[in-house]
Design an enzyme around this catalytic site. Structure first.
Site, PDB file in Angstrom:
ATOM      1  N   GLY A 250      -1.748  16.809  -4.390  1.00  0.00           N
ATOM      2  CA  GLY A 250      -3.189  16.609  -4.319  1.00  0.00           C
ATOM      3  C   GLY A 250      -3.830  15.763  -5.386  1.00  0.00           C
ATOM      4  O   GLY A 250      -4.921  15.241  -5.163  1.00  0.00           O
ATOM      5  N   GLY A 294       2.680  13.630  -4.299  1.00  0.00           N
ATOM      6  CA  GLY A 294       3.168  12.437  -3.599  1.00  0.00           C
ATOM      7  C   GLY A 294       2.477  11.216  -4.177  1.00  0.00           C
ATOM      8  O   GLY A 294       3.047  10.422  -4.926  1.00  0.00           O
ATOM      9  N   ARG A 337      -5.049   2.641   5.768  1.00  0.00           N
ATOM     10  CA  ARG A 337      -5.942   3.566   5.056  1.00  0.00           C
ATOM     11  C   ARG A 337      -7.418   3.154   5.100  1.00  0.00           C
ATOM     12  O   ARG A 337      -8.284   4.017   5.217  1.00  0.00           O
ATOM     13  CB  ARG A 337      -5.465   3.768   3.607  1.00  0.00           C
ATOM     14  CG  ARG A 337      -4.038   4.358   3.525  1.00  0.00           C
ATOM     15  CD  ARG A 337      -3.674   4.866   2.140  1.00  0.00           C
ATOM     16  NE  ARG A 337      -4.436   6.048   1.785  1.00  0.00           N
ATOM     17  CZ  ARG A 337      -5.478   6.050   0.990  1.00  0.00           C
ATOM     18  NH1 ARG A 337      -5.877   4.927   0.432  1.00  0.00           N
ATOM     19  NH2 ARG A 337      -6.131   7.165   0.743  1.00  0.00           N
ATOM     20  N   TYR A 341      -9.488   6.204   6.509  1.00  0.00           N
ATOM     21  CA  TYR A 341     -10.221   7.021   5.526  1.00  0.00           C
ATOM     22  C   TYR A 341     -11.300   6.224   4.791  1.00  0.00           C
ATOM     23  O   TYR A 341     -11.751   6.663   3.729  1.00  0.00           O
ATOM     24  CB  TYR A 341      -9.263   7.583   4.466  1.00  0.00           C
ATOM     25  CG  TYR A 341      -7.926   8.051   4.978  1.00  0.00           C
ATOM     26  CD1 TYR A 341      -7.838   9.145   5.826  1.00  0.00           C
ATOM     27  CD2 TYR A 341      -6.745   7.411   4.604  1.00  0.00           C
ATOM     28  CE1 TYR A 341      -6.607   9.571   6.301  1.00  0.00           C
ATOM     29  CE2 TYR A 341      -5.513   7.840   5.070  1.00  0.00           C
ATOM     30  CZ  TYR A 341      -5.450   8.914   5.916  1.00  0.00           C
ATOM     31  OH  TYR A 341      -4.238   9.341   6.379  1.00  0.00           O
ATOM     32  N   CYS A 368      -5.664  -7.668  16.103  1.00  0.00           N
ATOM     33  CA  CYS A 368      -6.693  -7.896  17.115  1.00  0.00           C
ATOM     34  C   CYS A 368      -7.717  -6.773  17.059  1.00  0.00           C
ATOM     35  O   CYS A 368      -7.952  -6.070  18.050  1.00  0.00           O
ATOM     36  CB  CYS A 368      -6.048  -7.993  18.484  1.00  0.00           C
ATOM     37  SG  CYS A 368      -4.923  -9.371  18.561  1.00  0.00           S
ATOM     38  N   TYR A 396       1.291   6.118   0.948  1.00  0.00           N
ATOM     39  CA  TYR A 396       0.719   6.174   2.295  1.00  0.00           C
ATOM     40  C   TYR A 396       0.394   4.783   2.850  1.00  0.00           C
ATOM     41  O   TYR A 396      -0.642   4.582   3.488  1.00  0.00           O
ATOM     42  CB  TYR A 396      -0.525   7.089   2.315  1.00  0.00           C
ATOM     43  CG  TYR A 396      -0.218   8.495   1.837  1.00  0.00           C
ATOM     44  CD1 TYR A 396       0.581   9.344   2.606  1.00  0.00           C
ATOM     45  CD2 TYR A 396      -0.686   8.974   0.608  1.00  0.00           C
ATOM     46  CE1 TYR A 396       0.888  10.624   2.169  1.00  0.00           C
ATOM     47  CE2 TYR A 396      -0.383  10.254   0.166  1.00  0.00           C
ATOM     48  CZ  TYR A 396       0.405  11.077   0.955  1.00  0.00           C
ATOM     49  OH  TYR A 396       0.708  12.343   0.524  1.00  0.00           O
TER      50      TYR A 396
HETATM   51  N1  LLP Z   1       2.502  18.913   0.092  1.00  0.00           N
HETATM   52  C1  LLP Z   1       2.019  19.026   1.340  1.00  0.00           C
HETATM   53  C2  LLP Z   1       2.347  20.212   2.119  1.00  0.00           C
HETATM   54  C3  LLP Z   1       1.238  18.004   1.890  1.00  0.00           C
HETATM   55  O1  LLP Z   1       0.762  18.136   3.120  1.00  0.00           O
HETATM   56  C4  LLP Z   1       0.953  16.856   1.125  1.00  0.00           C
HETATM   57  C5  LLP Z   1       0.160  15.755   1.658  1.00  0.00           C
HETATM   58  C6  LLP Z   1       1.488  16.765  -0.178  1.00  0.00           C
HETATM   59  C7  LLP Z   1       2.242  17.823  -0.659  1.00  0.00           C
HETATM   60  C8  LLP Z   1       1.282  15.569  -1.057  1.00  0.00           C
HETATM   61  O2  LLP Z   1      -0.039  15.338  -1.339  1.00  0.00           O
HETATM   62  P1  LLP Z   1      -0.467  14.221  -2.412  1.00  0.00           P
HETATM   63  O3  LLP Z   1       0.050  14.641  -3.755  1.00  0.00           O
HETATM   64  O4  LLP Z   1       0.128  12.929  -1.992  1.00  0.00           O
HETATM   65  O5  LLP Z   1      -1.931  14.258  -2.331  1.00  0.00           O
HETATM   66  N2  LLP Z   1      -2.297   9.859   4.463  1.00  0.00           N
HETATM   67  C9  LLP Z   1      -3.330  10.378   3.570  1.00  0.00           C
HETATM   68  C10 LLP Z   1      -2.828  11.529   2.736  1.00  0.00           C
HETATM   69  C11 LLP Z   1      -2.295  12.677   3.555  1.00  0.00           C
HETATM   70  C12 LLP Z   1      -1.713  13.770   2.702  1.00  0.00           C
HETATM   71  C13 LLP Z   1      -0.960  14.718   3.547  1.00  0.00           C
HETATM   72  N3  LLP Z   1      -0.300  15.759   2.840  1.00  0.00           N
HETATM   73  C14 LLP Z   1      -3.848   9.230   2.699  1.00  0.00           C
HETATM   74  O6  LLP Z   1      -3.384   8.112   2.842  1.00  0.00           O
HETATM   75  O7  LLP Z   1      -4.739   9.440   1.888  1.00  0.00           O
END
Ligand code: LLP
Length: 443
Positions: A250, A294, A337, A341, A368, A396
């Site tokens: 997060g 992530g 993105r 978003y 397109c 992402y």
């Molecule tokens: N753990 C779980 C269970 C998750 O669902 C996610 C992200 C993470 C960890 C990693 O989260 P991070 O540290 O990357 O925030 N595509 C979207 C983000 C979707 C995140 C989905 N889950 C974007 O491009 O902003």
């Protein structure tokens, strides 16, 4: 090295990325190109581990593969001693093929298929995070059909009912969500009791991921209180205390110079302090703390390089009466993105670093659709053939890339110490038609 506001140059005045010159990378690999600073990814892995390990006795940091995964990335995170969160058969296959020790894999998904669960069991993943009651039943049945196998460790994913105040499409912790089991409605307790009563399943803890791209630790800390209250109830009902507590990922990154994100050390301090105090208040023993970053690991390490093509002046109604559009050779297929978003990015011209950024430009993709990559950015007046660099595009982007308009997906390279290595080959036009079938109907 590139940040939203700073970049370093080579002796010849070109953009420097991991000791390589951006122009040379483009000449060798073409555009669009995802360039990852390998040293920076490793630094982030180490920093994340150190921030939590220095404040809490037992920590596992799992990299969330959904942010960016390929064989080289899976291997890198394993080398850095991280665990790996996989959320599909494809991510699991990548991790196993890269040689990540299966005990260090955490399997996720809100709709894991029987095939995916069987794959997870057969490859020996360390922990499966169970999202719902049907999955628990399914998994119990699959494990029972593997006599002699060690019990499968599971965590129960809970929905703590917290609003993380992030983009609505990446919120997950609130009550009305497709992820996890409601604490408030008692579903989470039902799952715990069922798990405890299922032979060959070893319930060891809870998981919660409240949302992504968060500016601070408030949502996690709020979720923590609810989860620890639940841990007390679990102890009362089952006599068990949590061995593992997984707080998901997060932490956000800086996309624009104005973005303010809580520093990692402060984030770790807030979470571990809240956890230690919350446990002490409830007389609970310390679980292992698991985290799943992530974006924070890979986002700022990635820069996307594009070639500028069409540059056109478009008449508009508002002052100054015209808008300058610069189209790049990619767009929503390599970075969806902005469309998904309203994500905002900055950019600069890698081949004209010394020139004043005196022209307001709208950067458009070449699909397109009105795929605007950047609504407005100041650049030297762009010309066809310029190289546009977009920082903070490591997370992402490739992982959400598509073949829209039958665009081949770009290549990805790792750079460091003046060396570049290809980690994902550019797709070819033959790749585009590889799965197509021209055959008579099968009866
Ligand atoms: N753990 C779980 C269970 C998750 O669902 C996610 C992200 C993470 C960890 C990693 O989260 P991070 O540290 O990357 O925030 N595509 C979207 C983000 C979707 C995140 C989905 N889950 C974007 O491009 O902003």
């Amino acid at each position: 090295m590139v940040t939203p506001e700073a970049r370093s140059t080579t002796a010849a005045g070109g953009l420097e990325l991991g000791g390589c010159e951006a122009g040379a990378l483009v000449a060798r690999y073409g555009t669009p190109l995802y360039v990852f600073d390998e040293g920076l990814i490793r630094e982030k892995c180490r920093a994340y581990r150190a921030a939590f390990e220095s404040r809490y006795p037992q920590v596992d940091v799992a990299y969330a593969g959904k942010a960016f995964l390929c064989l080289a990335m899976a291997r890198l995170v394993a080398e850095e001693g991280l665990h790996l969160d996989v959320a599909s058969a494809g991510e699991l296959h990548t991790a196993v093929t890269a040689g990540v020790p299966p005990a260090r894999l955490v399997m996720h998904g809100n709709n894991k298929s029987p095939v995916e669960l069987a794959m997870a069991l057969d490859s020996g993943v360390g922990r499966i995070v169970v999202d719902n009651l049907p999955e628990l039943g399914l998994l119990g049945g699959l494990v029972a059909r593997r006599p002699g196998r060690r019990p499968q460790e599971i965590l129960i994913r809970v929905a703590p009912g917290v609003d993380p105040h992030t983009h609505r499409r990446i919120r997950t912790g609130q009550g009305d969500t497709k992820f996890g089991l409601s604490l408030a409605a008692g579903q989470a307790m039902e799952a715990v009791l069922q798990a405890v009563g299922t032979p060959h399943l070893l319930f060891t803890g809870l998981h919660a991921h409240v949302g992504s791209n968060l500016r601070d630790a408030r949502a996690q800390v709020q979720a923590l209180e609810t989860i620890l209250d639940f841990a007390v109830q679990v102890r009362e009902e089952t006599g068990l205390t949590l061995e593992n507590l997984n707080l998901g990922g997060g932490l956000g990154i800086r996309y624009l110079p104005r973005d303010e994100i809580m520093p990692l050390e402060d984030f770790a301090e807030a979470i571990t302090t809240a956890l230690l105090e919350g446990l002490a208040r409830r007389h609970l023993p310390l679980p292992r703390l698991m985290l799943e970053p992530g974006r924070a690991i890979v986002g700022e390490a990635g820069v996307t390089l594009y070639s500028v093509g069409t540059v056109k002046e478009v008449p508009i109604d508002e002052p100054p009466g015209t808008r300058l559009y610069a189209a790049i050779d990619g767009g929503m297929s390599d970075n969806p993105r902005p469309q998904l978003y309203d994500a905002a990015y900055t950019a600069f011209l890698a081949n004209r670093l010394g020139e004043p950024a005196d022209t307001e430009v709208r950067v458009a993709g070449k699909h397109c659709e009105t795929d605007i990559l950047i609504q407005s950015v100041a650049l030297p007046r762009p010309r066809a053939g310029d190289i546009l660099a977009v920082p903070s595009t490591g997370a992402y982007t490739y992982s959400m890339a598509s073949n829209y308009n039958r665009f081949p997906r770009p290549a990805a390279v790792f750079v460091g110490n003046g060396q570049a290595r290809l980690v994902v080959r550019r797709e070819t036009l033959d790749d585009i038609i590889r799965q197509d079938v021209l055959a008579p109907a099968e009866s």
